[in-house]
Design a protein around this motif. Structure first.
Motif, PDB file in Angstrom:
ATOM      1  N   CYS A 274       0.803  -1.216   0.000  1.00 18.39           N
ATOM      2  CA  CYS A 274       0.000   0.000   0.000  1.00 18.39           C
ATOM      3  C   CYS A 274       0.837   1.269   0.000  1.00 18.39           C
ATOM      4  O   CYS A 274       0.328   2.325  -0.300  1.00 18.39           O
TER       5      CYS A 274
ATOM      6  N   HIS B  97      -9.681   3.583   2.034  1.00 22.04           N
ATOM      7  CA  HIS B  97      -8.347   3.777   1.463  1.00 22.04           C
ATOM      8  C   HIS B  97      -7.272   3.766   2.551  1.00 22.04           C
ATOM      9  O   HIS B  97      -6.089   3.772   2.244  1.00 22.04           O
TER      10      HIS B  97
ATOM     11  N   CYS C  92      -3.627   3.644   1.011  1.00 23.18           N
ATOM     12  CA  CYS C  92      -3.489   2.846  -0.199  1.00 23.18           C
ATOM     13  C   CYS C  92      -3.423   3.782  -1.402  1.00 23.18           C
ATOM     14  O   CYS C  92      -3.963   4.888  -1.363  1.00 23.18           O
TER      15      CYS C  92
ATOM     16  N   TYR D 162      -8.330  -0.162  -2.279  1.00 19.00           N
ATOM     17  CA  TYR D 162      -8.976  -0.143  -0.984  1.00 19.00           C
ATOM     18  C   TYR D 162      -8.382  -1.236  -0.115  1.00 19.00           C
ATOM     19  O   TYR D 162      -8.081  -2.317  -0.601  1.00 19.00           O
ATOM     20  N   TYR D 163      -8.244  -0.956   1.153  1.00 20.17           N
ATOM     21  CA  TYR D 163      -7.634  -1.914   2.072  1.00 20.17           C
ATOM     22  C   TYR D 163      -8.562  -3.100   2.310  1.00 20.17           C
ATOM     23  O   TYR D 163      -9.733  -2.940   2.613  1.00 20.17           O
TER      24      TYR D 163
ATOM     25  N   SER E  53      -3.960  -3.960  -0.326  1.00 19.40           N
ATOM     26  CA  SER E  53      -4.866  -3.071  -1.049  1.00 19.40           C
ATOM     27  C   SER E  53      -5.387  -3.815  -2.267  1.00 19.40           C
ATOM     28  O   SER E  53      -4.645  -4.504  -2.958  1.00 19.40           O
TER      29      SER E  53
END
Length: 82
Positions: free
Chosen positions: A7, A35, A50, A55-56, A63
């Motif tokens: 990330c 994020h 990220c 998106y985490y 991510s």
């Protein structure tokens, strides 16, 4: 710190969080922004971002491109158009 490496490229350096409280050492998603995630070490929370459009994923700790399968992300996407 596998997810931090995935990330952290092309993103701001991690910063200490002044509001997130660590329940224990580990990785935690931001409850308001998909994020962002936190890495907790010795009761200190470090905020990671990220890259754009990722998106985490708290299950895989990386991510991902596809956030919309997560109900949490659908309900808490930021208003910045990303």
């Amino acid at each position: 710190m596998k997810s931090a490496v995935l990330c952290a490229y092309d993103t701001p350096k991690p910063t200490p969080s002044d509001w997130f409280e660590c329940p224990a050492d580990g990785y935690y998603p931001d409850p308001y922004n998909c994020h962002i995630y936190f890495v907790c070490v010795s009761e200190n929370a470090w905020e990671f971002h990220c890259p754009a459009h990722l998106y985490y994923n708290p299950v895989k700790r990386v991510s991902r491109v596809v956030p919309f399968r997560s109900k949490r992300c659908r309900n808490h996407l930021p208003n910045d158009g990303t």
